[in-house]
Design an enzyme around this catalytic site. Structure first.
Site, PDB file in Angstrom:
ATOM      1  N   GLN A 253      27.188  50.140  12.914  1.00 40.40           N
ATOM      2  CA  GLN A 253      26.355  49.426  13.764  1.00 40.40           C
ATOM      3  C   GLN A 253      25.341  50.406  14.422  1.00 40.40           C
ATOM      4  O   GLN A 253      24.573  50.360  15.460  1.00 40.40           O
ATOM      5  CB  GLN A 253      27.111  48.715  14.853  1.00 40.40           C
TER       6      GLN A 253
ATOM      7  N   ASP B 277      33.339  55.260  12.228  1.00 38.81           N
ATOM      8  CA  ASP B 277      32.554  54.004  11.667  1.00 38.81           C
ATOM      9  C   ASP B 277      30.977  54.036  12.390  1.00 38.81           C
ATOM     10  O   ASP B 277      31.064  53.567  13.486  1.00 38.81           O
ATOM     11  CB  ASP B 277      33.331  52.906  12.009  1.00 38.81           C
TER      12      ASP B 277
ATOM     13  N   HIS C 273      36.227  47.370  14.602  1.00 34.92           N
ATOM     14  CA  HIS C 273      36.191  46.066  13.651  1.00 34.92           C
ATOM     15  C   HIS C 273      37.497  46.063  12.703  1.00 34.92           C
ATOM     16  O   HIS C 273      38.364  47.100  12.678  1.00 34.92           O
ATOM     17  CB  HIS C 273      35.087  46.355  12.679  1.00 34.92           C
TER      18      HIS C 273
ATOM     19  N   CYS D  16      35.284  39.829  13.510  1.00 31.35           N
ATOM     20  CA  CYS D  16      36.300  40.577  12.936  1.00 31.35           C
ATOM     21  C   CYS D  16      36.690  41.591  13.871  1.00 31.35           C
ATOM     22  O   CYS D  16      36.780  42.553  13.500  1.00 31.35           O
ATOM     23  CB  CYS D  16      35.651  41.073  11.938  1.00 31.35           C
TER      24      CYS D  16
ATOM     25  N   LYS E  87      23.305  46.338   6.385  1.00 32.30           N
ATOM     26  CA  LYS E  87      22.902  46.143   7.853  1.00 32.30           C
ATOM     27  C   LYS E  87      21.547  46.981   8.247  1.00 32.30           C
ATOM     28  O   LYS E  87      21.339  46.911   9.290  1.00 32.30           O
ATOM     29  CB  LYS E  87      24.246  46.651   8.860  1.00 32.30           C
TER      30      LYS E  87
END
Lengths: 418, 146
Positions: free
Chosen positions: A213, A210, A133, A376, A236
């Site tokens: 997600q 990261d 991202h 993104c 999220k």
């Protein structure tokens, strides 16, 4: 064909999310398939926010009045909930930020201002991947530009996975930090953490993951990952916007310098200099997002109540079903892994020559919310020679009937522009 | 939003393809990746040709086709008035229907003006045309004296 989940009581879950029963202005019921962008919020989280503001609102820490103590207990209680949720060895390793972008920027800035051995300078190399991202690309580009460090990255295979075939040339003795996404927001790929962490540890590089997600969708165990830093965001995973998390290993948080200065992050201040509070407060300058942290705590309680393993199993089944059904649609090309193995619940695709904006608009006319564009992650679009994709992404409340509606919608899109 | 006129222009674009021109510009819409390369050919004060190549959504592609159909062969002053009328329509947030006398097929885009995310798609080729025309005019005296 199975139309009910064997792992979750999805109907009961859906009743907890007021917006999922919304009728749109065009009279269509909402079919929300944009969960990789942000999740919807259950009533339990909304109630926690309301209760906080109606009963306990005060600024945190140092206050001696009742509300200040209650607000502090709620805010710090959310930190305990996060620490437990990610299996952190210590609650002091959980830093609250405003989102994952801020978490990643915080790490990049810690390393830019650090002393040896962490300092990133002109002799250093930074390693990321082509599927990041923008929030895990741009902070490292900025750090590289400001320090003279060299930025390197892993490329992608044709089937949407990381190309690790040159791992020993990409991660070298010069590498100071390796930062990569656990689950891609555009491709859905779940990356092989162990291989990357092993190589990074061999050369003494720090590992940043990261997990934006990943945290909402499956068990996240920061100790099992063996990373040094893990970043994710609350909105999220059923929490409000404005609250993110950076987990870091305690000795690193102790050694590394603060980035933002201000109230709350200090020990003593004189006009000449200051000393800093211990982590995590060293990295939380200013009044924090208190209500949002409380909301994140409530979201974690909700997710724990359902069970992260059950959520992961449900999403795996939905993803498998969706991948199969999408591939029935003529001219549809999935961008990313085409099977549910090592794959998250975000599925990007192109539909012939029909531009994703047109796909998204015509689906919207049928009440179906998907995301269109480069998500993104523009380098991924460049890599696969496409201007943009349409992305459908699922969560614990998604149903096979919603997948069926998406497929019907895509047939309608084809007929409309055919 | 998707009027038949828009879909017709999308499926059967007018004047698509790059031909000889006095100036060329390349414009992109960063939010969706729409791109257009556009050339303007002048003959004195008459717009002799607008040729273009690009990729993008039906709105941006149809808009370029309508532009070609509407502006080619016009006096530059008249073409600019049409461009200004189209810009005004697209900025009207769904509050205007457009003057069919001036805008002809382009009034089909009135509905697009209600969708902020799509206005830029409709304007992409028109902004590119304005830019290319300005560049062609800036270069024109040199060519005339040559």
């Amino acid at each position: 064909m199975i139309h009910t989940s064997r792992t979750l009581d999805v109907d009961a879950i859906r009743k907890d999310f007021p917006v999922l029963s919304r009728i749109l202005p065009n009279g269509k019921p909402l079919i929300y398939l944009d969960n990789a962008a942000t999740s919807q919020k259950p009533k339990q989280v909304l109630d926690a926010l309301t209760a906080y503001y109606e009963l306990h609102n005060a600024n945190v820490h140092r206050g001696v009045h009742t509300l200040a103590e209650e607000a502090t207990a709620l805010y710090e209680g959310a930190r305990d909930a996060v620490a437990s949720f990610i299996n952190a060895p210590s609650r002091d390793e959980v830093v609250f930020t405003k989102n994952a972008s801020e978490s990643l920027n915080l790490v990049a800035n810690m390393l830019g201002w650090a002393e040896e051995p962490y300092k990133v300078d002109a002799d250093s190399e930074i390693v990321i991947t082509e599927m990041e991202h923008h929030s895990n690309i741009v902070p490292w580009q900025l750090l590289a530009q400001r320090t003279g460090a060299k930025l390197k990255w892993f490329g992608l295979t044709d089937d949407g996975r990381l190309d690790l075939s040159h791992i020993d040339e990409i991660i070298t003795e010069k590498t100071k930090v390796v930062s990569f996404v656990l689950v891609s927001n555009i491709l859905g790929t779940v990356n092989p953490v162990e291989a990357i962490v092993r190589r990074a540890q061999d050369v003494g590089a720090l590992v940043v993951i990261d997990a934006s997600q990943a945290a909402p969708h499956a068990v996240l165990d920061v100790q099992a990952l063996e990373a040094d830093f893990v970043a994710f965001t609350g909105h999220k995973m059923l929490a409000p916007t404005g609250i993110g998390v950076l987990w870091g290993r305690q000795e690193l948080l102790e050694d590394l310098p603060p980035f933002l200065g201000g109230g709350e992050m200090i020990e003593t201040v004189s006009m000449q200099s200051s000393t800093y509070a211990p982590a995590p407060h060293k990295f939380e300058a200013g009044t924090p997002p208190i209500a949002q942290a409380v909301g994140l705590g409530a979201a974690i309680e909700y997710l724990n109540g359902v069970g992260m393993d059950a959520i992961a199993a449900h999403e795996h089944a939905i993803t498998e079903y969706a991948l199969g059904r999408l591939q029935e649609v003529p001219d549809l090309r999935i961008i990313g892994p085409t099977t549910a193995q090592d794959r998250g619940a975000a599925i990007s695709f192109t539909l012939g020559d029909i531009h994703p904006h047109d796909v998204g608009q015509v689906l919207d006319e049928q009440g179906i919310a998907v995301r269109v564009g480069h998500h993104c992650a523009r380098p991924v679009c460049l890599r696969y020679g496409i201007p943009a994709t349409t992305r459908a992404s699922f969560y614990l409340y998604s149903t096979e009937a919603e997948v069926d509606a998406l497929i019907d919608g895509l047939h309608h899109v084809r007929a409309f522009f055919g | 939003m998707y009027q038949d006129i828009i879909l017709d222009h999308y499926k059967n674009p007018h004047g698509r393809g790059l031909r000889d021109g006095d100036a060329e510009v390349h414009h992109v819409n960063p939010t969706c990746g729409d791109e257009i390369t556009l050339r303007v050919k002048l003959d004195g004060t008459v717009l002799k040709d607008v040729s273009y190549e690009g990729q993008g959504c039906s709105i941006s592609q149809a808009s370029a086709s309508v532009l070609n159909e509407l502006l080619v062969g016009k006096e530059l002053g008249d073409a600019q008035k049409i461009q200004e009328a189209f810009l005004e329509l697209m900025q009207s947030k769904g509050q205007q229907e457009g003057d069919e006398e001036v805008l002809e097929d382009a009034i089909a885009f009135a509905g697009v003006s209600k969708y902020p995310a799509r206005v830029k798609c409709a304007l992409l080729s028109w902004m590119a045309w304005k830019d290319a025309t300005a560049q062609a005019l800036a270069g024109a005296p040199v060519k005339e004296s040559a």
